[in-house]
Design a protein around this motif. Structure first.
Motif, PDB file in Angstrom:
ATOM      1  N   VAL A 150       0.833  -1.205   0.000  1.00 16.07           N
ATOM      2  CA  VAL A 150       0.000   0.000   0.000  1.00 16.07           C
ATOM      3  C   VAL A 150       0.863   1.248   0.000  1.00 16.07           C
ATOM      4  CG1 VAL A 150      -1.696   1.330   1.313  1.00 16.07           C
ATOM      5  CG2 VAL A 150      -1.977  -1.140   1.074  1.00 16.07           C
ATOM      6  N   ILE A 151       1.958   1.238   0.746  1.00 13.87           N
ATOM      7  CA  ILE A 151       2.826   2.419   0.794  1.00 13.87           C
ATOM      8  C   ILE A 151       3.461   2.684  -0.570  1.00 13.87           C
ATOM      9  CG2 ILE A 151       4.884   1.143   1.578  1.00 13.87           C
ATOM     10  CD1 ILE A 151       5.535   3.668   3.277  1.00 13.87           C
ATOM     11  N   ALA A 158       0.826   4.280  -2.756  1.00 12.25           N
ATOM     12  CA  ALA A 158       0.671   5.689  -2.395  1.00 12.25           C
ATOM     13  C   ALA A 158       1.755   6.541  -3.046  1.00 12.25           C
ATOM     14  CB  ALA A 158       0.715   5.846  -0.879  1.00 12.25           C
ATOM     15  N   GLU A 159       2.993   6.073  -3.000  1.00 10.52           N
ATOM     16  CA  GLU A 159       4.105   6.813  -3.592  1.00 10.52           C
ATOM     17  C   GLU A 159       3.981   6.849  -5.113  1.00 10.52           C
ATOM     18  OE1 GLU A 159       7.473   4.717  -2.121  1.00 10.52           O
ATOM     19  OE2 GLU A 159       7.380   5.613  -0.108  1.00 10.52           O
ATOM     20  N   HIS A 160       3.566   5.733  -5.683  1.00 15.44           N
ATOM     21  CA  HIS A 160       3.462   5.624  -7.143  1.00 15.44           C
ATOM     22  C   HIS A 160       2.481   6.641  -7.718  1.00 15.44           C
ATOM     23  CE1 HIS A 160       3.748   3.337 -10.973  1.00 15.44           C
ATOM     24  NE2 HIS A 160       2.510   3.766 -11.133  1.00 15.44           N
ATOM     25  N   SER A 179       2.543  10.957   1.766  1.00 16.10           N
ATOM     26  CA  SER A 179       2.635  10.109   2.945  1.00 16.10           C
ATOM     27  C   SER A 179       1.515   9.081   2.929  1.00 16.10           C
ATOM     28  CB  SER A 179       2.531  10.950   4.218  1.00 16.10           C
ATOM     29  OG  SER A 179       1.198  11.426   4.409  1.00 16.10           O
ATOM     30  N   LEU A 180       1.730   7.996   3.667  1.00 15.56           N
ATOM     31  CA  LEU A 180       0.711   6.945   3.759  1.00 15.56           C
ATOM     32  C   LEU A 180      -0.527   7.464   4.486  1.00 15.56           C
ATOM     33  CD1 LEU A 180       0.133   3.997   3.107  1.00 15.56           C
ATOM     34  CD2 LEU A 180       1.157   3.360   5.294  1.00 15.56           C
ATOM     35  N   VAL A 181      -0.312   8.324   5.472  1.00 13.21           N
ATOM     36  CA  VAL A 181      -1.437   8.882   6.224  1.00 13.21           C
ATOM     37  C   VAL A 181      -2.335   9.715   5.310  1.00 13.21           C
ATOM     38  CG1 VAL A 181      -2.098  10.482   8.060  1.00 13.21           C
ATOM     39  CG2 VAL A 181      -0.232   8.857   8.438  1.00 13.21           C
ATOM     40  N   GLN A 182      -1.716  10.575   4.499  1.00 13.48           N
ATOM     41  CA  GLN A 182      -2.499  11.397   3.577  1.00 13.48           C
ATOM     42  C   GLN A 182      -3.226  10.519   2.562  1.00 13.48           C
ATOM     43  OE1 GLN A 182      -0.426  13.507   0.539  1.00 13.48           O
ATOM     44  NE2 GLN A 182      -1.914  15.193   0.457  1.00 13.48           N
ATOM     45  N   PHE A 183      -2.538   9.508   2.047  1.00 21.57           N
ATOM     46  CA  PHE A 183      -3.148   8.603   1.080  1.00 21.57           C
ATOM     47  C   PHE A 183      -4.372   7.921   1.682  1.00 21.57           C
ATOM     48  CE2 PHE A 183      -3.016   4.127  -0.702  1.00 21.57           C
ATOM     49  CZ  PHE A 183      -3.713   4.437  -1.858  1.00 21.57           C
TER      50      PHE A 183
END
Length: 289
Positions: free
Chosen positions: A250-251, A254-256, A261-265
């Protein structure tokens, strides 16, 4: 034009059988813009009035006799245009609602892949479409044996009519409402191709030779979305695809797609899909089993 208020709504279905929603509405006055993106196909028909529809990457002036076909996960919005007051019918449905019909006739959804989401019917096409829509509305109003079966069949007939019409008539995108609408369309296409990159209003304004505040204001007015809302929609849509089709963490997803950040995603994903990325992936994997 003098319209009296009218609302007919039906909504039902299940995850297994597929949801279906139909609403026939007549509004005599102005109506606030609506904007969204959802998992179902949308079919919209305008009987009377004028509307401004934003679909995919541009806005369209919708006239009586126009069908608007919106695929799954396509950002769209609709607003008043010209004199207030309009009458329309809108349907949302999943592929699952059509059931086995898609196995026998996969071309039923071909119209959702046309170059333009607007199908402008001629007089004969309007009569045929309105006859089918009238039968659907009357069927939807009556809670009787076989209603869902009948609506499924009528929806299939309507989709077949649209595909046949599109194959025998030229379906081309209407001209832009104005040069400004054309420029905003160029900006939308630019964002569609670069949604994962940081979006800076000043750089965007310089590239398209328009002031930042004016760009921001006109983008919202024409598309129905603020710049950041639109970019987040595109990021979440791509994240949904990656969660369904890859095993990326998942992280990494999110970056892709461009989240910092993972929290924002997680926050934005849940806001737009009503679920978490992990639960979304689990549900998608469950459907494939």
């Amino acid at each position: 034009m003098s319209l009296s208020p009218l609302t007919r709504t039906i909504e039902y279905g299940s995850e297994e059988d597929g949801p279906f929603y139909l609403q026939h509405i007549r509004r005599p006055g102005p109506f606030e813009r609506t904007q969204h993106m959802h998992e179902m196909f949308e079919l919209y028909y305008l009987y009377e009035g004028q509307r401004l529809y934003f679909v995919r990457d541009r806005s369209y002036h919708v006239l009586p006799g126009d069908l608007v076909l919106i695929p799954q996960r396509e950002a769209h919005s609709v607003s008043d245009y010209g004199k207030p007051g309009h009458e329309r019918v809108v349907m949302n449905f999943s592929g699952a609602f059509l059931g086995g019909m898609l196995e026998e006739a996969p071309y039923l959804l071909d119209a959702y892949g046309l170059p333009s989401p607007i199908v402008r019917l001629d007089a004969g096409g309007r009569r045929e479409a309105e006859e089918l829509l009238g039968r659907m509305i009357r069927e939807a109003e009556q809670d009787r044996l076989g209603r869902e079966f009948a609506l499924r069949g009528l929806l299939g007939e309507l989709l077949l009519f649209i595909v046949r019409f599109a194959r025998t008539h030229r379906v081309a995108a209407p001209e832009h409402v104005s040069p400004l609408h054309g420029k905003i369309s160029d900006i939308v296409r630019y964002l569609n191709a670069r949604y994962a990159e940081p979006v800076r209003l000043d750089e965007l304004a310089e590239q398209f030779d328009i002031s930042g505040p004016y760009l921001s204001r006109m983008f919202k007015e024409i598309t129905g979305f603020s710049l950041i809302e639109y970019v987040q929609l595109m990021r979440v849509r791509e994240a949904q695809r990656l969660l369904e089709t890859t095993n990326e963490k998942v992280i990494a997803v999110a970056e892709h797609v461009g989240f910092g950040s993972l929290v924002q995603f997680g926050r934005v994903f849940r806001q737009l899909t009503k679920t978490t990325p992990l639960r979304y992936r689990q549900a998608a994997q469950g459907k494939r089993k």
